[in-house]
Design a protein around this motif. Sequence first.
Motif, PDB file in Angstrom:
ATOM      1  N   ALA A 103      -9.216  -1.352 -10.081  1.00 16.67           N
ATOM      2  CA  ALA A 103      -7.951  -0.803  -9.600  1.00 16.67           C
ATOM      3  C   ALA A 103      -6.753  -1.510 -10.219  1.00 16.67           C
ATOM      4  CB  ALA A 103      -7.901  -0.913  -8.080  1.00 16.67           C
ATOM      5  N   LEU A 104      -6.809  -2.839 -10.300  1.00 13.16           N
ATOM      6  CA  LEU A 104      -5.689  -3.594 -10.855  1.00 13.16           C
ATOM      7  C   LEU A 104      -5.465  -3.261 -12.325  1.00 13.16           C
ATOM      8  CD1 LEU A 104      -6.299  -7.031  -9.133  1.00 13.16           C
ATOM      9  CD2 LEU A 104      -4.281  -5.595  -8.854  1.00 13.16           C
ATOM     10  N   ILE A 132      -5.297   2.706  -5.556  1.00 16.29           N
ATOM     11  CA  ILE A 132      -6.057   2.711  -4.306  1.00 16.29           C
ATOM     12  C   ILE A 132      -7.250   3.642  -4.417  1.00 16.29           C
ATOM     13  CG2 ILE A 132      -5.966   3.194  -1.840  1.00 16.29           C
ATOM     14  CD1 ILE A 132      -4.315   0.761  -2.642  1.00 16.29           C
ATOM     15  N   ALA A 133      -7.039   4.842  -4.980  1.00 19.97           N
ATOM     16  CA  ALA A 133      -8.145   5.785  -5.148  1.00 19.97           C
ATOM     17  C   ALA A 133      -9.244   5.199  -6.025  1.00 19.97           C
ATOM     18  CB  ALA A 133      -7.616   7.086  -5.749  1.00 19.97           C
ATOM     19  N   ILE A 134      -8.843   4.495  -7.070  1.00 21.80           N
ATOM     20  CA  ILE A 134      -9.830   3.877  -7.965  1.00 21.80           C
ATOM     21  C   ILE A 134     -10.657   2.846  -7.210  1.00 21.80           C
ATOM     22  CG2 ILE A 134     -10.070   2.298  -9.937  1.00 21.80           C
ATOM     23  CD1 ILE A 134      -7.655   3.827 -11.181  1.00 21.80           C
ATOM     24  N   SER A 135     -10.021   2.059  -6.352  1.00 21.04           N
ATOM     25  CA  SER A 135     -10.770   1.047  -5.605  1.00 21.04           C
ATOM     26  C   SER A 135     -11.810   1.709  -4.710  1.00 21.04           C
ATOM     27  CB  SER A 135      -9.821   0.180  -4.770  1.00 21.04           C
ATOM     28  OG  SER A 135      -9.331   0.855  -3.626  1.00 21.04           O
ATOM     29  N   ARG A 136     -11.470   2.836  -4.109  1.00 19.83           N
ATOM     30  CA  ARG A 136     -12.410   3.541  -3.242  1.00 19.83           C
ATOM     31  C   ARG A 136     -13.559   4.144  -4.048  1.00 19.83           C
ATOM     32  NH1 ARG A 136     -11.485   4.766   1.949  1.00 19.83           N
ATOM     33  NH2 ARG A 136      -9.520   4.136   2.896  1.00 19.83           N
ATOM     34  N   ASP A 150       0.847  -1.204   0.000  1.00 17.44           N
ATOM     35  CA  ASP A 150       0.000   0.000   0.000  1.00 17.44           C
ATOM     36  C   ASP A 150       0.875   1.244   0.000  1.00 17.44           C
ATOM     37  OD1 ASP A 150      -2.203   1.676   0.151  1.00 17.44           O
ATOM     38  OD2 ASP A 150      -2.669   1.235   2.252  1.00 17.44           O
ATOM     39  N   HIS A 151       0.346   2.324  -0.573  1.00 16.65           N
ATOM     40  CA  HIS A 151       1.026   3.611  -0.497  1.00 16.65           C
ATOM     41  C   HIS A 151       0.025   4.752  -0.387  1.00 16.65           C
ATOM     42  CE1 HIS A 151       3.974   6.850  -1.818  1.00 16.65           C
ATOM     43  NE2 HIS A 151       4.525   6.281  -0.750  1.00 16.65           N
ATOM     44  N   GLY A 152      -1.081   4.505   0.292  1.00 17.58           N
ATOM     45  CA  GLY A 152      -2.014   5.562   0.619  1.00 17.58           C
ATOM     46  C   GLY A 152      -3.083   5.820  -0.426  1.00 17.58           C
ATOM     47  N   PRO A 153      -4.146   6.531  -0.026  1.00 17.29           N
ATOM     48  CA  PRO A 153      -5.291   6.753  -0.914  1.00 17.29           C
ATOM     49  C   PRO A 153      -5.016   7.688  -2.082  1.00 17.29           C
ATOM     50  CG  PRO A 153      -5.583   7.921   1.163  1.00 17.29           C
ATOM     51  CD  PRO A 153      -4.374   7.055   1.331  1.00 17.29           C
ATOM     52  N   SER A 200      -8.083  -3.846   1.002  1.00 16.69           N
ATOM     53  CA  SER A 200      -8.245  -3.222   2.315  1.00 16.69           C
ATOM     54  C   SER A 200      -8.957  -1.874   2.214  1.00 16.69           C
ATOM     55  CB  SER A 200      -6.873  -3.056   2.975  1.00 16.69           C
ATOM     56  OG  SER A 200      -6.997  -2.435   4.239  1.00 16.69           O
ATOM     57  N   HIS A 201      -8.547  -1.051   1.251  1.00 13.97           N
ATOM     58  CA  HIS A 201      -9.160   0.269   1.085  1.00 13.97           C
ATOM     59  C   HIS A 201     -10.589   0.163   0.575  1.00 13.97           C
ATOM     60  CE1 HIS A 201      -5.934   3.218   1.930  1.00 13.97           C
ATOM     61  NE2 HIS A 201      -5.134   2.192   1.663  1.00 13.97           N
ATOM     62  N   ALA A 202     -10.836  -0.787  -0.321  1.00 16.69           N
ATOM     63  CA  ALA A 202     -12.200  -0.986  -0.815  1.00 16.69           C
ATOM     64  C   ALA A 202     -13.124  -1.404   0.320  1.00 16.69           C
ATOM     65  CB  ALA A 202     -12.210  -2.024  -1.937  1.00 16.69           C
ATOM     66  N   TRP A 203     -12.628  -2.279   1.188  1.00 12.31           N
ATOM     67  CA  TRP A 203     -13.437  -2.743   2.310  1.00 12.31           C
ATOM     68  C   TRP A 203     -13.702  -1.613   3.299  1.00 12.31           C
ATOM     69  CZ3 TRP A 203     -16.869  -6.077   3.338  1.00 12.31           C
ATOM     70  CH2 TRP A 203     -17.170  -6.464   4.641  1.00 12.31           C
ATOM     71  N   GLU A 204     -12.673  -0.806   3.578  1.00 12.80           N
ATOM     72  CA  GLU A 204     -12.877   0.341   4.467  1.00 12.80           C
ATOM     73  C   GLU A 204     -13.903   1.305   3.881  1.00 12.80           C
ATOM     74  OE1 GLU A 204      -9.860   2.983   6.988  1.00 12.80           O
ATOM     75  OE2 GLU A 204      -9.847   3.566   4.865  1.00 12.80           O
ATOM     76  N   GLN A 205     -13.788   1.561   2.574  1.00 11.63           N
ATOM     77  CA  GLN A 205     -14.719   2.468   1.906  1.00 11.63           C
ATOM     78  C   GLN A 205     -16.146   1.918   1.959  1.00 11.63           C
ATOM     79  OE1 GLN A 205     -13.944   5.555   0.573  1.00 11.63           O
ATOM     80  NE2 GLN A 205     -16.166   5.735   0.464  1.00 11.63           N
ATOM     81  N   ARG A 206     -16.298   0.610   1.853  1.00 11.65           N
ATOM     82  CA  ARG A 206     -17.620  -0.010   1.911  1.00 11.65           C
ATOM     83  C   ARG A 206     -18.323   0.369   3.213  1.00 11.65           C
ATOM     84  NH1 ARG A 206     -19.649  -4.635  -0.092  1.00 11.65           N
ATOM     85  NH2 ARG A 206     -18.846  -3.791  -2.044  1.00 11.65           N
TER      86      ARG A 206
END
Length: 274
Positions: free
Chosen positions: A101-102, A81-85, A73-76, A241-247
């Motif tokens: 995101a991938l 990572i931003a795309i996943s959110r 990871d390297h932050g939102p 992880s970020h997608a799940w947090e955003q959910r």
Amino acid sequence: MTQAIDATALAADYWSTSIIDIHPGSIKVRGYPIQELIGTIGFPQMIWLMLRGELPEAAQAHLFEAALVASVDHGPHAPSIAISRMATSCGLPLNGAMASALNALDDVHGGAGQQAVELYESIAQLMDAGAAESAAVEQGVDAFIAAHGKYLPGFGHRFHPVDPRATRLLALVDESVLEKTIHGRYAAIARGIEALLKQRKNKPVPMNIDGATAVIYAELGFAPELARGVFCLSRAVGILSHAWEQRGRNERNKGPMPRQMSYRYTGHGERHLP
């Protein structure tokens, strides 16, 4: 006379594989019964086995795992990572957010590790042809810049003056060289590039995470394209992880900027049809 086609053999050859052998009640991965692998080897060893066909030595697996951990990871603000959110806030399930995101991990965002391995290998080939290390480094760097532009993958960072991930990984590389787990050739080439950049720019341009992981993947014998592939495996953990947090935030249609911040319009002023 046309020979009759053996349909069964044709189908078997069509999807032939040396990776996995499955029959009722039996699953073998690269020849190993799956039940012997489960609970016995770690996930980095399983990745290595799948990609390389053999299990790594313990010291190789340790270094490989370090590279995987460093890239998670390297932050939102990182595009993937931003795309996943954003994708999650648009209603995509986790697998859809991860896929979105991938797919962004291409040459510009996500490809530097592969490109750095390719650069290191091109320099190694010049050395194999008889060039001294310093001359090979300079020639290899110049050829890469001529072909791809001034950006040199694996060196410098727009956010970190010194990338803390690279510092730790390179310390592990040095330990592995002393333990004779790896030969250290690509580590020397990468540090030669650092020295050349410092000389040319009159300031340090340290190796970043991509340059350091590229050293590890090259030292461990991974093909350049696999350097990008295993980076995607690593970064997928951060993406999930970020997608799940955003959910859990129940935000809808989250865009790239807060609604309170306006973008700048640079087009025509208001105008009307005749």
